[in-house]
Design a protein around this motif. Sequence first.
Motif, PDB file in Angstrom:
ATOM      1  N   UNK A  79       0.826  -1.205   0.000  1.00  0.00           N
ATOM      2  CA  UNK A  79       0.000   0.000   0.000  1.00  0.00           C
ATOM      3  C   UNK A  79       0.864   1.259   0.000  1.00  0.00           C
ATOM      4  N   UNK A  80       1.958   1.234   0.713  1.00  0.00           N
ATOM      5  CA  UNK A  80       2.855   2.398   0.773  1.00  0.00           C
ATOM      6  C   UNK A  80       3.472   2.669  -0.597  1.00  0.00           C
ATOM      7  N   UNK A  81       3.889   1.643  -1.299  1.00  0.00           N
ATOM      8  CA  UNK A  81       4.451   1.832  -2.633  1.00  0.00           C
ATOM      9  C   UNK A  81       3.413   2.452  -3.579  1.00  0.00           C
ATOM     10  N   UNK A  82       2.189   1.989  -3.519  1.00  0.00           N
ATOM     11  CA  UNK A  82       1.127   2.544  -4.357  1.00  0.00           C
ATOM     12  C   UNK A  82       0.844   4.007  -4.016  1.00  0.00           C
ATOM     13  N   UNK A  83       0.823   4.352  -2.726  1.00  0.00           N
ATOM     14  CA  UNK A  83       0.584   5.730  -2.309  1.00  0.00           C
ATOM     15  C   UNK A  83       1.699   6.669  -2.774  1.00  0.00           C
ATOM     16  N   UNK A  84       2.925   6.207  -2.727  1.00  0.00           N
ATOM     17  CA  UNK A  84       4.050   7.026  -3.182  1.00  0.00           C
ATOM     18  C   UNK A  84       3.934   7.299  -4.683  1.00  0.00           C
ATOM     19  N   UNK A  85       3.599   6.285  -5.457  1.00  0.00           N
ATOM     20  CA  UNK A  85       3.449   6.463  -6.903  1.00  0.00           C
ATOM     21  C   UNK A  85       2.310   7.432  -7.211  1.00  0.00           C
ATOM     22  N   UNK A  86       1.181   7.295  -6.532  1.00  0.00           N
ATOM     23  CA  UNK A  86       0.048   8.195  -6.743  1.00  0.00           C
ATOM     24  C   UNK A  86       0.429   9.635  -6.367  1.00  0.00           C
ATOM     25  N   UNK A  87       1.172   9.821  -5.296  1.00  0.00           N
ATOM     26  CA  UNK A  87       1.592  11.155  -4.883  1.00  0.00           C
ATOM     27  C   UNK A  87       2.524  11.780  -5.919  1.00  0.00           C
ATOM     28  N   UNK A  88       3.448  11.019  -6.463  1.00  0.00           N
ATOM     29  CA  UNK A  88       4.370  11.524  -7.481  1.00  0.00           C
ATOM     30  C   UNK A  88       3.599  11.922  -8.740  1.00  0.00           C
ATOM     31  N   UNK A  89       2.648  11.101  -9.163  1.00  0.00           N
ATOM     32  CA  UNK A  89       1.842  11.420 -10.344  1.00  0.00           C
ATOM     33  C   UNK A  89       1.036  12.699 -10.097  1.00  0.00           C
ATOM     34  N   UNK A  90       0.494  12.851  -8.908  1.00  0.00           N
ATOM     35  CA  UNK A  90      -0.264  14.053  -8.576  1.00  0.00           C
ATOM     36  C   UNK A  90       0.592  15.308  -8.620  1.00  0.00           C
ATOM     37  N   UNK A  91       1.803  15.221  -8.105  1.00  0.00           N
ATOM     38  CA  UNK A  91       2.721  16.374  -8.121  1.00  0.00           C
ATOM     39  C   UNK A  91       3.079  16.743  -9.557  1.00  0.00           C
ATOM     40  N   UNK A  92       3.377  15.767 -10.400  1.00  0.00           N
ATOM     41  CA  UNK A  92       3.725  16.037 -11.795  1.00  0.00           C
ATOM     42  C   UNK A  92       2.539  16.628 -12.567  1.00  0.00           C
ATOM     43  N   UNK A  93       1.340  16.135 -12.303  1.00  0.00           N
ATOM     44  CA  UNK A  93       0.146  16.669 -12.969  1.00  0.00           C
ATOM     45  C   UNK A  93      -0.090  18.116 -12.561  1.00  0.00           C
ATOM     46  N   UNK A  94       0.107  18.430 -11.298  1.00  0.00           N
ATOM     47  CA  UNK A  94      -0.083  19.797 -10.809  1.00  0.00           C
ATOM     48  C   UNK A  94       0.904  20.762 -11.471  1.00  0.00           C
ATOM     49  N   UNK A  95       2.137  20.327 -11.640  1.00  0.00           N
ATOM     50  CA  UNK A  95       3.152  21.158 -12.293  1.00  0.00           C
ATOM     51  C   UNK A  95       2.771  21.400 -13.754  1.00  0.00           C
ATOM     52  N   UNK A  96       2.305  20.380 -14.447  1.00  0.00           N
ATOM     53  CA  UNK A  96       1.915  20.520 -15.852  1.00  0.00           C
ATOM     54  C   UNK A  96       0.734  21.468 -15.998  1.00  0.00           C
ATOM     55  N   UNK A  97      -0.263  21.362 -15.147  1.00  0.00           N
ATOM     56  CA  UNK A  97      -1.443  22.232 -15.217  1.00  0.00           C
ATOM     57  C   UNK A  97      -1.059  23.660 -14.891  1.00  0.00           C
ATOM     58  N   UNK A  98      -0.222  23.849 -13.899  1.00  0.00           N
ATOM     59  CA  UNK A  98       0.174  25.199 -13.495  1.00  0.00           C
ATOM     60  C   UNK A  98       0.951  25.900 -14.609  1.00  0.00           C
TER      61      UNK A  98
END
Length: 170
Positions: free
Chosen positions: A22-41
């Motif tokens: 579960x921790x590995x999945x949460x880390x991957x989801x968090x990284x994807x969220x950060x990258x998406x936020x940077x692209x949108x901004x």
Amino acid sequence: MGLAYMTTTMKVRRIDQAGYTLIELLVVVAIIGILARIAVRSGSTCIQTRARFVDDFMGDVRFARQRAIVSGTHYDVYFSTATQYQLRKLVQNGSSWDVGSVVKTVNLPSSLSWTPVTSTGSHYQFNTRGMQVAYSNPLSAGPLTLTVDGCGSPAHQVSIWASGQVYEEQ
């Protein structure tokens, strides 16, 4: 013996199990969220720059028109270079109008490019009634088209009519 036994047991269990924790999945989801936020901004910054510039330009055109009506002298918006325009107060010299003073100079943001289309060369000039001067066809608009480099969205078009009214077309 207890610590060595537990370490060996966990390694064996880990090799036998397939999948992710579960921790590995949460880390991957968090990284994807950060990258998406940077692209949108970064995309929205370009769009915001364009919207702010279009609003400022329309405000400057309206200001020039309003000052021409109120002051009883001609004003114009002059495209001095490919990346700059000026608001100018004109003075009457016989039957023509010459530049009296530059009221304001505005530089185009580096992420934008424009194509001015005027019937009067490189400027929009307003007379004392707020109408455009020397308009070759009073029934057509004199648009200024702003094209944004790298935003990937449609260009904005600002139309200035012979009556002096200015509108943003989308």
